[in-house]
Design an enzyme around this catalytic site. Sequence first.
Site, PDB file in Angstrom:
ATOM      1  N   ASP A 243       0.864  -1.176   0.000  1.00 47.09           N
ATOM      2  CA  ASP A 243       0.000   0.000   0.000  1.00 47.09           C
ATOM      3  C   ASP A 243       0.898   1.224   0.000  1.00 47.09           C
ATOM      4  O   ASP A 243       2.124   1.125   0.057  1.00 47.09           O
ATOM      5  CB  ASP A 243      -0.956  -0.025   1.186  1.00 47.09           C
ATOM      6  CG  ASP A 243      -0.230  -0.070   2.509  1.00 47.09           C
ATOM      7  OD1 ASP A 243       1.000   0.145   2.526  1.00 47.09           O
ATOM      8  OD2 ASP A 243      -0.870  -0.333   3.525  1.00 47.09           O
TER       9      ASP A 243
ATOM     10  N   GLY B 193      -0.625   5.755   2.951  1.00 47.50           N
ATOM     11  CA  GLY B 193      -1.619   6.785   3.261  1.00 47.50           C
ATOM     12  C   GLY B 193      -2.549   6.380   4.391  1.00 47.50           C
ATOM     13  O   GLY B 193      -2.732   7.121   5.358  1.00 47.50           O
TER      14      GLY B 193
ATOM     15  N   ASP C 176      -3.025   8.177  -1.223  1.00 38.23           N
ATOM     16  CA  ASP C 176      -4.406   8.661  -1.264  1.00 38.23           C
ATOM     17  C   ASP C 176      -4.787   9.234   0.094  1.00 38.23           C
ATOM     18  O   ASP C 176      -4.203   8.886   1.108  1.00 38.23           O
ATOM     19  CB  ASP C 176      -5.374   7.537  -1.663  1.00 38.23           C
ATOM     20  CG  ASP C 176      -5.259   6.298  -0.773  1.00 38.23           C
ATOM     21  OD1 ASP C 176      -4.259   6.181  -0.032  1.00 38.23           O
ATOM     22  OD2 ASP C 176      -6.150   5.441  -0.822  1.00 38.23           O
TER      23      ASP C 176
ATOM     24  N   GLY D 137     -11.439   3.427   0.687  1.00 39.34           N
ATOM     25  CA  GLY D 137     -12.389   4.223   1.458  1.00 39.34           C
ATOM     26  C   GLY D 137     -13.669   3.495   1.801  1.00 39.34           C
ATOM     27  O   GLY D 137     -14.671   4.110   2.155  1.00 39.34           O
TER      28      GLY D 137
ATOM     29  N   ASP E 285      -7.623  -7.646   0.556  1.00 36.39           N
ATOM     30  CA  ASP E 285      -6.647  -7.809   1.628  1.00 36.39           C
ATOM     31  C   ASP E 285      -7.328  -7.396   2.914  1.00 36.39           C
ATOM     32  O   ASP E 285      -8.237  -6.560   2.912  1.00 36.39           O
ATOM     33  CB  ASP E 285      -5.423  -6.906   1.440  1.00 36.39           C
ATOM     34  CG  ASP E 285      -5.687  -5.510   1.970  1.00 36.39           C
ATOM     35  OD1 ASP E 285      -6.360  -4.733   1.269  1.00 36.39           O
ATOM     36  OD2 ASP E 285      -5.287  -5.215   3.119  1.00 36.39           O
TER      37      ASP E 285
ATOM     38  N   CYS F 182     -12.412 -28.960   8.275  1.00 34.30           N
ATOM     39  CA  CYS F 182     -11.257 -28.197   7.799  1.00 34.30           C
ATOM     40  C   CYS F 182     -10.065 -29.116   7.535  1.00 34.30           C
ATOM     41  O   CYS F 182      -9.818 -30.069   8.271  1.00 34.30           O
ATOM     42  CB  CYS F 182     -10.896 -27.144   8.831  1.00 34.30           C
ATOM     43  SG  CYS F 182      -9.442 -26.185   8.391  1.00 34.30           S
TER      44      CYS F 182
ATOM     45  N   CYS G 158      -6.865 -27.979   7.398  1.00 37.77           N
ATOM     46  CA  CYS G 158      -5.615 -27.290   7.752  1.00 37.77           C
ATOM     47  C   CYS G 158      -4.795 -28.109   8.748  1.00 37.77           C
ATOM     48  O   CYS G 158      -5.301 -29.016   9.406  1.00 37.77           O
ATOM     49  CB  CYS G 158      -5.881 -25.887   8.299  1.00 37.77           C
ATOM     50  SG  CYS G 158      -6.287 -25.812  10.057  1.00 37.77           S
TER      51      CYS G 158
ATOM     52  N   CYS H  41      -6.288 -28.214  12.346  1.00 38.19           N
ATOM     53  CA  CYS H  41      -7.449 -29.089  12.540  1.00 38.19           C
ATOM     54  C   CYS H  41      -7.093 -30.564  12.341  1.00 38.19           C
ATOM     55  O   CYS H  41      -7.691 -31.431  12.963  1.00 38.19           O
ATOM     56  CB  CYS H  41      -8.590 -28.669  11.613  1.00 38.19           C
ATOM     57  SG  CYS H  41      -9.329 -27.104  12.141  1.00 38.19           S
TER      58      CYS H  41
ATOM     59  N   HIS I 270      -5.164 -21.725  10.762  1.00 38.14           N
ATOM     60  CA  HIS I 270      -6.542 -22.129  10.482  1.00 38.14           C
ATOM     61  C   HIS I 270      -7.296 -21.045   9.710  1.00 38.14           C
ATOM     62  O   HIS I 270      -7.920 -21.310   8.684  1.00 38.14           O
ATOM     63  CB  HIS I 270      -7.283 -22.474  11.767  1.00 38.14           C
ATOM     64  CG  HIS I 270      -8.744 -22.731  11.526  1.00 38.14           C
ATOM     65  ND1 HIS I 270      -9.202 -23.943  11.062  1.00 38.14           N
ATOM     66  CD2 HIS I 270      -9.822 -21.924  11.618  1.00 38.14           C
ATOM     67  CE1 HIS I 270     -10.512 -23.877  10.890  1.00 38.14           C
ATOM     68  NE2 HIS I 270     -10.918 -22.657  11.221  1.00 38.14           N
TER      69      HIS I 270
END
Lengths: 393, 393
Positions: free
Chosen positions: A93, A96, A147, A216, A266, A304, A306, A309, A335
């Site tokens: 980013d 800002g 920005d 925004g 994100d 799950c 992962c 789990c 997770h």
Amino acid sequence: MSQLFQLEKTCPRTGARAGTLFTPHGPVPTPAFLPVGSQATVKTLTPDDLESLGVRMILANSYHLYLRPGVDTVRMSGGLHRFMAWNGPVLTDSGGFQVFSLGHLRRLSDDGALFRSHIDGSEHFLTPELAIEIQEGLGADIVMPLDECPAYGGDLGTIRRATERSHLWAERCLRRHGRSDQALFGIVHGGTFAELRRESARRLTSLDFPGYAIGGLSLGEPKELTHAMLDETIPLLPRERPRYLMGVGSPEDLVECVAHGVDMFDSALPTRLGRNGAFFTRERRLSIGNACFKAEMGPIDPQCDCYTCRTFSAAYLHHLFKCRELLGYRLATIHNLRFVTGLMEQTRRAIIDGTFAAFKDAFLQRYQPTDADVRAEQKQKWIESGPGRQPLD
Amino acid sequence: MSQLFQLEKTCPRTGARAGTLFTPHGPVPTPAFLPVGSQATVKTLTPDDLESLGVRMILANSYHLYLRPGVDTVRMSGGLHRFMAWNGPVLTDSGGFQVFSLGHLRRLSDDGALFRSHIDGSEHFLTPELAIEIQEGLGADIVMPLDECPAYGGDLGTIRRATERSHLWAERCLRRHGRSDQALFGIVHGGTFAELRRESARRLTSLDFPGYAIGGLSLGEPKELTHAMLDETIPLLPRERPRYLMGVGSPEDLVECVAHGVDMFDSALPTRLGRNGAFFTRERRLSIGNACFKAEMGPIDPQCDCYTCRTFSAAYLHHLFKCRELLGYRLATIHNLRFVTGLMEQTRRAIIDGTFAAFKDAFLQRYQPTDADVRAEQKQKWIESGPGRQPLD
């Protein structure tokens, strides 16, 4: 830079799209969720972990890295990728948002933003040109123009002035940006005012950016308003360019905003919630500190796949969180990131298979979002804990 | 339990030995260093991490696990190994040391120790029988009898009484212990009094334990005294049984005490130092927060084969620690555990090759131990931070 984005499939019943971002550090299938690695680390995880979770691209914060360790250290290291040993694509980013939310803003003008560091109080003047210099030094694959990020709730005049300043800054960033291996996106602003959103989208697309962020939003406004703003903005953006909604990361918002035609997201939400003991499941967010998990011998989410789990019981995770053990924060991060990354994989597959509308309806019917008041309270608590908060920030 | 220990090789010039511990969860080559996983987690690491570091056995704390999550939760989980998903061997201490150092001891008698939990102030009465019950419930491979752990500096009478109480308790533990898949060690005490040490060794060996711990050392006494006590004790222990020195973990102490004939060690030092930014190298302990690492593009230890050193620059580690990033604590833990685990592998190889004496001399000549005053100050700081300290404790 050669072609950045290829659109592969569009949902016939919603605005959802499947595509691929092509970056110097490899392709990223979209829709994609980018975990946040503010200080060149996705908290608790190694690059190996990220890869094994199916993460394809991450975000790092210019503000944080400019202040510490400084651009020179990163540049001398061979850029952000080598510094943090992450060989996949990175987006930075502009700094800002953090200047407005973390830094102590001292003076704002068309020239730029004078602020004090939240770390040592030192004074810095962030201009559009410096934001680009910083990001060229960091060396991300996708970079953002500086920005102005006004808080939600400003009146039309305030938001209009901020939006116009962001447009001026976007032009200056475009002029200054020189690295051909980086894609500089435009950021559509306009707060929650439909006419400003449309104006911003028109103005920025006239500058022909290789991709467009929608900024925004997700600043505390009602979700209906977020969606309405997407509906005002997205139809005005070029179909063949990627669309990136900044700061969105709850499961229901991801699915809903994919349906509105967003390709990239994100948010620090999945990782931050994880460190605070909240685990995503297909039905709802669960709080591991809840007494019901004290003797739960099964995984927190039986559906799950992962590492957390597959390996540990909810009782063990409950124990780690009660003891504030560092491993708990890591297992929760694994997770939640696997959950949102997997969710993006599922949306993409559904779009390609032509079943996204049904997938979306089923998901949103099943998933019970956390109560808006609870969410607002959590966010407030987090904001009040200040920028120095550790290790759970 | 079938034969626990096999002695393979003895150094002709020192007391160093190479052997193998045979446990229900696999063999452990010795000399061995056991990382500390107080609350059923070696802080920041997964069982997979431990395995990839070459860790073969770990220690967990009865005191902590008895208070939280409680023995029932661990037992219902199928024991400590399954609870924490570590399939290798585990040793549990008796809880005695923590009752004396962390718990608020209320009353001590031959019956046992009445203490208040450091977590919630609840009162508990730890007897030798309860210590065994707890450890049978937790299910470690090697367990310890309850012992009285007086601080360093007590007079002969005080230490004699404590040692005699520990002997009585050891007998009661032996009578109570019933799990044939667990080995109950004896713990030799006697503080820094040679005659008490010899007496304790004779008394305990007469009870025929399958292994012997040496307790009550590494509590702040001068190192010469530690070594002198080993020299008093070890010759009286049966050659074919393993010898375990509790609470020792600095590189120089490990090498020196291996030379005195110790087979097993445990200590929180390598992991705790790591979380505080101290990295072991073959020459000395380095502090990652030092400004000299700010722009160091090479690894913190170019001779190290660990994931941290293979993957990240010292500058990156410096940055993580400056930002108090959780990944820093994990990467430092990985490095330090790989360092001491690798050091034990090297001592073992040298013993088997018949080159241990030279290895030891070279190591101790090269390695500059941290100044005793600095160490004492660090230890004091740690003690004063209290049992509730997190996340760096």
